[in-house]
Design a protein around this motif. Structure first.
Motif, PDB file in Angstrom:
ATOM      1  N   PRO A 128     -54.201 -22.542 -11.896  1.00 14.05           N
ATOM      2  CA  PRO A 128     -55.224 -21.937 -11.081  1.00 14.05           C
ATOM      3  C   PRO A 128     -54.986 -20.586 -10.905  1.00 14.05           C
ATOM      4  CG  PRO A 128     -54.087 -23.892 -10.173  1.00 14.05           C
ATOM      5  CD  PRO A 128     -53.380 -23.571 -11.250  1.00 14.05           C
ATOM      6  N   GLY A 129     -56.172 -19.888 -10.925  1.00 20.43           N
ATOM      7  CA  GLY A 129     -56.072 -18.225 -11.065  1.00 20.43           C
ATOM      8  C   GLY A 129     -55.500 -17.631 -12.272  1.00 20.43           C
ATOM      9  N   SER A 130     -55.283 -18.302 -12.991  1.00 22.05           N
ATOM     10  CA  SER A 130     -54.678 -17.588 -14.538  1.00 22.05           C
ATOM     11  C   SER A 130     -55.838 -17.760 -15.508  1.00 22.05           C
ATOM     12  CB  SER A 130     -53.606 -18.218 -14.997  1.00 22.05           C
ATOM     13  OG  SER A 130     -53.064 -17.852 -16.210  1.00 22.05           O
ATOM     14  N   THR A 131     -56.057 -16.726 -16.373  1.00 18.50           N
ATOM     15  CA  THR A 131     -57.096 -16.741 -17.455  1.00 18.50           C
ATOM     16  C   THR A 131     -56.377 -16.946 -18.813  1.00 18.50           C
ATOM     17  OG1 THR A 131     -56.858 -14.502 -17.887  1.00 18.50           O
ATOM     18  CG2 THR A 131     -58.531 -15.104 -16.431  1.00 18.50           C
ATOM     19  N   ALA A 132     -55.024 -17.283 -18.878  1.00 18.79           N
ATOM     20  CA  ALA A 132     -54.105 -17.286 -19.935  1.00 18.79           C
ATOM     21  C   ALA A 132     -53.763 -18.867 -19.916  1.00 18.79           C
ATOM     22  CB  ALA A 132     -53.014 -16.386 -20.121  1.00 18.79           C
ATOM     23  N   PRO A 133     -54.261 -19.506 -21.198  1.00 24.88           N
ATOM     24  CA  PRO A 133     -53.997 -20.982 -21.401  1.00 24.88           C
ATOM     25  C   PRO A 133     -52.314 -21.026 -21.237  1.00 24.88           C
ATOM     26  CG  PRO A 133     -54.262 -19.893 -23.567  1.00 24.88           C
ATOM     27  CD  PRO A 133     -54.514 -18.942 -22.468  1.00 24.88           C
ATOM     28  N   ILE A 134     -52.059 -22.161 -20.890  1.00 27.36           N
ATOM     29  CA  ILE A 134     -50.458 -22.722 -20.987  1.00 27.36           C
ATOM     30  C   ILE A 134     -49.766 -22.425 -22.473  1.00 27.36           C
ATOM     31  CG2 ILE A 134     -48.789 -24.630 -20.689  1.00 27.36           C
ATOM     32  CD1 ILE A 134     -50.739 -25.735 -18.298  1.00 27.36           C
ATOM     33  N   ASN A 135     -48.788 -22.140 -22.619  1.00 27.68           N
ATOM     34  CA  ASN A 135     -48.082 -21.857 -23.623  1.00 27.68           C
ATOM     35  C   ASN A 135     -48.036 -23.361 -24.462  1.00 27.68           C
ATOM     36  OD1 ASN A 135     -46.805 -20.860 -25.861  1.00 27.68           O
ATOM     37  ND2 ASN A 135     -45.110 -20.006 -24.777  1.00 27.68           N
ATOM     38  N   VAL A 145     -36.929 -24.511 -22.001  1.00 28.67           N
ATOM     39  CA  VAL A 145     -37.338 -24.118 -20.502  1.00 28.67           C
ATOM     40  C   VAL A 145     -38.172 -22.850 -20.432  1.00 28.67           C
ATOM     41  CG1 VAL A 145     -36.394 -23.443 -18.333  1.00 28.67           C
ATOM     42  CG2 VAL A 145     -35.239 -25.444 -19.900  1.00 28.67           C
ATOM     43  N   GLU A 146     -39.198 -22.803 -19.815  1.00 25.21           N
ATOM     44  CA  GLU A 146     -40.069 -21.960 -19.805  1.00 25.21           C
ATOM     45  C   GLU A 146     -40.008 -21.244 -18.257  1.00 25.21           C
ATOM     46  OE1 GLU A 146     -44.932 -21.377 -19.957  1.00 25.21           O
ATOM     47  OE2 GLU A 146     -43.867 -22.677 -21.294  1.00 25.21           O
ATOM     48  N   LYS A 147     -40.032 -20.126 -18.181  1.00 23.89           N
ATOM     49  CA  LYS A 147     -39.980 -19.412 -16.646  1.00 23.89           C
ATOM     50  C   LYS A 147     -41.480 -19.771 -16.234  1.00 23.89           C
ATOM     51  CE  LYS A 147     -38.989 -15.647 -14.079  1.00 23.89           C
ATOM     52  NZ  LYS A 147     -37.807 -15.634 -13.147  1.00 23.89           N
ATOM     53  N   LYS A 148     -41.403 -20.338 -15.014  1.00 25.13           N
ATOM     54  CA  LYS A 148     -42.702 -20.539 -14.411  1.00 25.13           C
ATOM     55  C   LYS A 148     -43.074 -19.397 -13.555  1.00 25.13           C
ATOM     56  CE  LYS A 148     -42.634 -25.441 -15.354  1.00 25.13           C
ATOM     57  NZ  LYS A 148     -43.074 -25.635 -16.351  1.00 25.13           N
ATOM     58  N   GLU A 149     -44.311 -19.277 -13.073  1.00 25.24           N
ATOM     59  CA  GLU A 149     -44.846 -18.272 -11.993  1.00 25.24           C
ATOM     60  C   GLU A 149     -44.662 -18.864 -10.692  1.00 25.24           C
ATOM     61  OE1 GLU A 149     -48.709 -17.203 -12.795  1.00 25.24           O
ATOM     62  OE2 GLU A 149     -48.391 -16.925 -14.958  1.00 25.24           O
ATOM     63  N   GLN A 150     -44.094 -18.124  -9.799  1.00 18.59           N
ATOM     64  CA  GLN A 150     -43.994 -18.668  -8.281  1.00 18.59           C
ATOM     65  C   GLN A 150     -45.388 -18.548  -7.623  1.00 18.59           C
ATOM     66  OE1 GLN A 150     -41.735 -20.221  -6.798  1.00 18.59           O
ATOM     67  NE2 GLN A 150     -40.030 -20.218  -8.529  1.00 18.59           N
ATOM     68  N   ALA A 151     -45.823 -19.672  -6.998  1.00 20.47           N
ATOM     69  CA  ALA A 151     -46.925 -19.715  -6.337  1.00 20.47           C
ATOM     70  C   ALA A 151     -46.744 -19.235  -4.858  1.00 20.47           C
ATOM     71  CB  ALA A 151     -47.657 -21.125  -6.252  1.00 20.47           C
TER      72      ALA A 151
END
Length: 64
Positions: free
Chosen positions: A32-39, A47-53
């Protein structure tokens, strides 16, 4: 009301529901709120670093 009239009425109500349930966008899920697709290019198991909501209160939170 006869059975055939009741069946027609139920079918008349079911068709728009099925049509609307089929609406949507196919593809990968986006954050949500992101224009870039999931990698999807990283190999499995890394392990991929996730954005904190942000923790924002919602109107229905006390019900949960």
């Amino acid at each position: 009301m006869t059975f055939t009239k009741a069946a027609r009425f139920a079918l008349l109500l079911a068709i728009p529901g099925l049509v609307l349930a089929g609406c949507g966008r196919k593809g990968d899920l986006d954050r949500p709120g992101s224009t870039a697709p999931i990698n999807t290019l990283t190999p499995a198991g890394t392990v991929e670093k996730k954005e904190q909501a942000d923790d924002r209160p919602f109107l229905l939170d006390p019900l949960l």
